[in-house]
Design a protein around this motif. Sequence first.
Motif, PDB file in Angstrom:
ATOM      1  N   GLU A 114       0.810  -1.223   0.000  1.00  0.00           N
ATOM      2  CA  GLU A 114       0.000   0.000   0.000  1.00  0.00           C
ATOM      3  C   GLU A 114       0.843   1.273   0.000  1.00  0.00           C
ATOM      4  O   GLU A 114       0.438   2.291  -0.571  1.00  0.00           O
ATOM      5  N   SER A 115       2.000   1.236   0.640  1.00  0.00           N
ATOM      6  CA  SER A 115       2.724   2.491   0.880  1.00  0.00           C
ATOM      7  C   SER A 115       3.944   2.716  -0.004  1.00  0.00           C
ATOM      8  O   SER A 115       4.464   3.838  -0.057  1.00  0.00           O
ATOM      9  N   SER A 116       4.409   1.694  -0.723  1.00  0.00           N
ATOM     10  CA  SER A 116       5.681   1.834  -1.442  1.00  0.00           C
ATOM     11  C   SER A 116       5.640   2.919  -2.513  1.00  0.00           C
ATOM     12  O   SER A 116       6.635   3.626  -2.733  1.00  0.00           O
ATOM     13  N   VAL A 124      12.817  14.447   5.421  1.00  0.00           N
ATOM     14  CA  VAL A 124      11.764  13.728   4.709  1.00  0.00           C
ATOM     15  C   VAL A 124      10.395  14.330   5.012  1.00  0.00           C
ATOM     16  O   VAL A 124       9.549  14.478   4.128  1.00  0.00           O
ATOM     17  N   ILE A 125      10.164  14.683   6.275  1.00  0.00           N
ATOM     18  CA  ILE A 125       8.879  15.288   6.648  1.00  0.00           C
ATOM     19  C   ILE A 125       8.675  16.593   5.891  1.00  0.00           C
ATOM     20  O   ILE A 125       7.582  16.876   5.382  1.00  0.00           O
ATOM     21  N   LYS A 126       9.729  17.386   5.770  1.00  0.00           N
ATOM     22  CA  LYS A 126       9.609  18.634   5.015  1.00  0.00           C
ATOM     23  C   LYS A 126       9.265  18.360   3.562  1.00  0.00           C
ATOM     24  O   LYS A 126       8.443  19.046   2.958  1.00  0.00           O
ATOM     25  N   SER A 127       9.888  17.329   2.986  1.00  0.00           N
ATOM     26  CA  SER A 127       9.599  17.011   1.585  1.00  0.00           C
ATOM     27  C   SER A 127       8.186  16.472   1.434  1.00  0.00           C
ATOM     28  O   SER A 127       7.528  16.689   0.412  1.00  0.00           O
ATOM     29  N   ALA A 128       7.676  15.764   2.454  1.00  0.00           N
ATOM     30  CA  ALA A 128       6.316  15.250   2.393  1.00  0.00           C
ATOM     31  C   ALA A 128       5.289  16.372   2.457  1.00  0.00           C
ATOM     32  O   ALA A 128       4.154  16.217   2.008  1.00  0.00           O
ATOM     33  N   LEU A 129       5.699  17.502   3.029  1.00  0.00           N
ATOM     34  CA  LEU A 129       4.777  18.626   3.169  1.00  0.00           C
ATOM     35  C   LEU A 129       4.743  19.526   1.935  1.00  0.00           C
ATOM     36  O   LEU A 129       4.087  20.548   1.938  1.00  0.00           O
ATOM     37  N   SER A 163       7.757   8.189  -4.220  1.00  0.00           N
ATOM     38  CA  SER A 163       7.596   9.566  -4.681  1.00  0.00           C
ATOM     39  C   SER A 163       8.289  10.558  -3.753  1.00  0.00           C
ATOM     40  O   SER A 163       8.709  11.635  -4.179  1.00  0.00           O
ATOM     41  N   ILE A 164       8.418  10.196  -2.478  1.00  0.00           N
ATOM     42  CA  ILE A 164       9.031  11.099  -1.502  1.00  0.00           C
ATOM     43  C   ILE A 164      10.510  10.780  -1.297  1.00  0.00           C
ATOM     44  O   ILE A 164      11.360  11.674  -1.297  1.00  0.00           O
ATOM     45  N   TRP A 165      10.829   9.480  -1.123  1.00  0.00           N
ATOM     46  CA  TRP A 165      12.200   9.077  -0.823  1.00  0.00           C
ATOM     47  C   TRP A 165      13.001   8.753  -2.072  1.00  0.00           C
ATOM     48  O   TRP A 165      14.219   8.773  -2.052  1.00  0.00           O
ATOM     49  N   LYS A 195       3.396  17.915  -3.854  1.00  0.00           N
ATOM     50  CA  LYS A 195       3.518  16.561  -4.399  1.00  0.00           C
ATOM     51  C   LYS A 195       3.436  15.528  -3.286  1.00  0.00           C
ATOM     52  O   LYS A 195       2.756  14.504  -3.417  1.00  0.00           O
ATOM     53  N   GLY A 196       4.125  15.805  -2.182  1.00  0.00           N
ATOM     54  CA  GLY A 196       4.101  14.862  -1.070  1.00  0.00           C
ATOM     55  C   GLY A 196       2.726  14.715  -0.470  1.00  0.00           C
ATOM     56  O   GLY A 196       2.253  13.612  -0.198  1.00  0.00           O
ATOM     57  N   LEU A 197       2.042  15.831  -0.259  1.00  0.00           N
ATOM     58  CA  LEU A 197       0.706  15.788   0.348  1.00  0.00           C
ATOM     59  C   LEU A 197      -0.291  15.068  -0.543  1.00  0.00           C
ATOM     60  O   LEU A 197      -1.097  14.253  -0.079  1.00  0.00           O
TER      61      LEU A 197
END
Length: 275
Positions: free
Chosen positions: A22-24, A256-261, A29-31, A264-266
């Motif tokens: 489910e999460s890969s 990573v949290i910053k990139s998720a925010l 896309s983020i990592w 695209k990450g959201l």
Amino acid sequence: MAQTSTAAAPGLKEGIAGLYDESSGVWESIWGDHMHHGFYDAGEAASMSDHRRAQIRMIEEALAFAAVPADPSVSMLADDAAKKPKSVVDVGCGIGGSSRYLAKKYGAQCYGITLSSVQAARGNALASEQGLSDKVSFKVADALEQPFPDGQFDLVWSMESGEHMPDKRKFVSELARVAAPGARIIIVTWCHRDLEPSEDSLKPDELNLLKRICDAYYLPDWCSPSDYVKIAESLSLEDIRTADWSENVAPFWPAVIKSALTWKGLTSLLRSGTV
């Protein structure tokens, strides 16, 4: 090394496979290709743009720690040439970032295994896109029952998968079984701290924190570096070394949290149902 009911819980493998099925896509896309921590100089502040470079550094630091040749493109002494890996197993391979990197770096034949059919399929697709299908392949398999003969690999690689293993002795035993004589076995994994001589368990607040992490990521009980050393010694492995890289990976999550925010990450997280 104590094992608890969490380690023996039914459906652990299915839970791990489902988590990564489910999460890969989101984590890719983020990592990017590498679903593991990055390595930084202790105290270094990580920026939003450099965590993928730090993940590559993690691979290189692990190779250097195990004395695997750093740059096979330059002239090497005969001794170093003998250490250059020709066959690699990537245990808990994710979408195969380490395997593809090692295949490109060394020209090695690499085989990756994962519990996630989504990860195995994506890894094979990326290998094909990058012209590596003749060097790299991925399949669904259990790290505790590897589908390989004894002594096949001269580099046995496990990058942040050991924490998912309910039986750490069986895990290390299988890594040793598929390793050729003189092979290097590299395990980069999450551990809790070594206990003090006066302690017989972690502190309650430490146990509570670890339980929250275990529940979120389908992890059985953690163990300490000294537990791994005892297992390795019991299997008659040689030149056993450990290092604590906690400070070196600490900057990774904020980056990573910053990139998720980012937008695209959201949107990726929302599509996956992770948030």
